[in-house]
Design an enzyme around this catalytic site. Sequence first.
Site, short mmCIF file in Angstrom:
data_model
loop_
_atom_site.label_atom_id
_atom_site.label_comp_id
_atom_site.label_asym_id
_atom_site.label_seq_id
_atom_site.Cartn_x
_atom_site.Cartn_y
_atom_site.Cartn_z
N VAL A 70 -4.31 3.30 -11.92
CA VAL A 70 -4.13 2.12 -12.77
C VAL A 70 -4.67 0.83 -12.13
O VAL A 70 -4.47 -0.25 -12.67
CB VAL A 70 -2.66 1.94 -13.24
N TYR A 160 3.28 -7.47 0.21
CA TYR A 160 4.20 -6.88 -0.79
C TYR A 160 4.98 -7.98 -1.50
O TYR A 160 5.05 -8.02 -2.73
CB TYR A 160 5.16 -5.93 -0.06
N ALA A 161 5.56 -8.91 -0.73
CA ALA A 161 6.36 -9.99 -1.33
C ALA A 161 5.50 -10.85 -2.25
O ALA A 161 5.94 -11.26 -3.33
CB ALA A 161 6.99 -10.83 -0.24
N1 NAD Z 1 12.52 2.00 -3.29
C1 NAD Z 1 12.87 0.75 -3.20
O1 NAD Z 1 13.73 0.35 -2.41
C2 NAD Z 1 12.20 -0.27 -4.11
C3 NAD Z 1 12.70 -1.57 -4.10
C4 NAD Z 1 12.12 -2.52 -4.91
C5 NAD Z 1 11.04 -2.16 -5.73
N2 NAD Z 1 10.58 -0.90 -5.72
C6 NAD Z 1 9.43 -0.61 -6.59
O2 NAD Z 1 9.64 0.54 -7.37
C7 NAD Z 1 8.36 1.04 -7.79
C8 NAD Z 1 8.05 2.50 -7.51
O3 NAD Z 1 9.04 3.12 -6.98
P1 NAD Z 1 9.05 4.70 -6.96
O4 NAD Z 1 10.35 5.01 -6.38
O5 NAD Z 1 8.73 5.25 -8.31
O6 NAD Z 1 7.87 5.02 -5.88
P2 NAD Z 1 7.16 6.38 -5.52
O7 NAD Z 1 6.26 6.04 -4.36
O8 NAD Z 1 8.11 7.52 -5.34
O9 NAD Z 1 6.30 6.69 -6.79
C9 NAD Z 1 5.25 5.90 -7.16
C10 NAD Z 1 4.17 6.77 -7.76
O10 NAD Z 1 3.07 5.90 -8.05
C11 NAD Z 1 1.90 6.63 -7.87
N3 NAD Z 1 0.80 5.69 -7.66
C12 NAD Z 1 0.57 4.91 -6.57
N4 NAD Z 1 -0.54 4.18 -6.77
C13 NAD Z 1 -1.00 4.49 -8.01
C14 NAD Z 1 -2.11 4.07 -8.79
N5 NAD Z 1 -2.98 3.19 -8.31
N6 NAD Z 1 -2.28 4.59 -10.03
C15 NAD Z 1 -1.40 5.49 -10.52
N7 NAD Z 1 -0.33 5.94 -9.83
C16 NAD Z 1 -0.15 5.44 -8.59
C17 NAD Z 1 2.15 7.50 -6.63
O11 NAD Z 1 1.31 8.63 -6.65
C18 NAD Z 1 3.62 7.85 -6.79
O12 NAD Z 1 3.81 9.13 -7.37
C19 NAD Z 1 7.33 0.25 -7.02
O13 NAD Z 1 6.79 -0.74 -7.84
C20 NAD Z 1 8.15 -0.32 -5.88
O14 NAD Z 1 7.53 -1.45 -5.31
C21 NAD Z 1 11.12 0.06 -4.93
#
Ligand code: NAD
Length: 263
Positions: A70, A160-161
């Site tokens: 994406v 990230y922030a």
């Molecule tokens: N875990 C935390 O503590 C936390 C806290 C705040 C925000 N978030 C946010 O939550 C969101 C995702 O969390 P998650 O648990 O689903 O993460 P995850 O890493 O388990 O899953 C994210 C998925 O996105 C896919 N991905 C990465 N880049 C991509 C791209 N360019 N195109 C398509 N797919 C892509 C990866 O293959 C992965 O399967 C993120 O935006 C993250 O910043 C997480």
Amino acid sequence: MSGRLSGRIAIVTGAGSRGPGLGNGKAAAILFAREGARVLCVDQVKERAEESAGLIRAEGGEAMAHAADVTRAAECAAMVRTAVEQWGGLDILHNNVGIESRKDLLDTSEEEWDRVIGVDLKSMFLATQAAVPAMVHRGGGAVVCVSSIAALRGYGRTAYATAKAGVIGFVRSVAVQLGPKGIRVNAIAPGPVWTPMVEDLGPDARARRRRASPLATEGTGWDVGWGAVYLASDEARWVTGQTLVIDAGLTLTTPEGSLGATR
Ligand SMILES: NC(=O)c1ccc[n+]([C@@H]2O[C@H](COP(=O)([O-])OP(=O)(O)OC[C@H]3O[C@@H](n4cnc5c(N)ncnc54)[C@H](O)[C@@H]3O)[C@@H](O)[C@H]2O)c1
């Protein structure tokens, strides 16, 4: 299927999980389907998208897997085309994709900066831009973008922030433009939830994260996913341009010990 998203067609980006367990995207995709939506599970790793779609179908929901990066406009367009061609439209875009960078200003390379801004911020712009015409065609829709409390507090982790703060700015800007078209745009700012994204943190850091918030419990992808269900549903019909903080109250707190120091 009846539910809060009954009859809706949804795209969830980053709908897979990078490791075993439950990410925010996977949880949202499952909950959307449980609430009656047909869900296009999008991930750049096809097997991850297939795993989430398979879990949904196994419990009687309707889902398809679609591989797309994406950060590329053409792939965002193809993702929307797939939903429209298969199911006849698009009502919900859940921009969940995000990667972390734990580096501070002086340690962040230009390459890492570009990568994080690309995945965490540019992807929201490209996916939303691709989705809007299909939503306009349906007479409205809902876009949910995943930010982070890293956008709201001074944490370090500069790229990230910055990207996550950009998501909040993007949501506000676009909400104003798309409101007249019946499209609502909101953000979710999760706190430190336990997902495969942070699996490498280890037990001590995990316990510290849990203790840091007033509720002193660990969040999961389900907690974030329920927020996405609300913002995507008609229950939020009068809510746009907002950021829903889901963090067990962590952003309400002052740094550990700082109050004691002033007494
Ligand atoms: N875990 C935390 O503590 C936390 C806290 C705040 C925000 N978030 C946010 O939550 C969101 C995702 O969390 P998650 O648990 O689903 O993460 P995850 O890493 O388990 O899953 C994210 C998925 O996105 C896919 N991905 C990465 N880049 C991509 C791209 N360019 N195109 C398509 N797919 C892509 C990866 O293959 C992965 O399967 C993120 O935006 C993250 O910043 C997480």
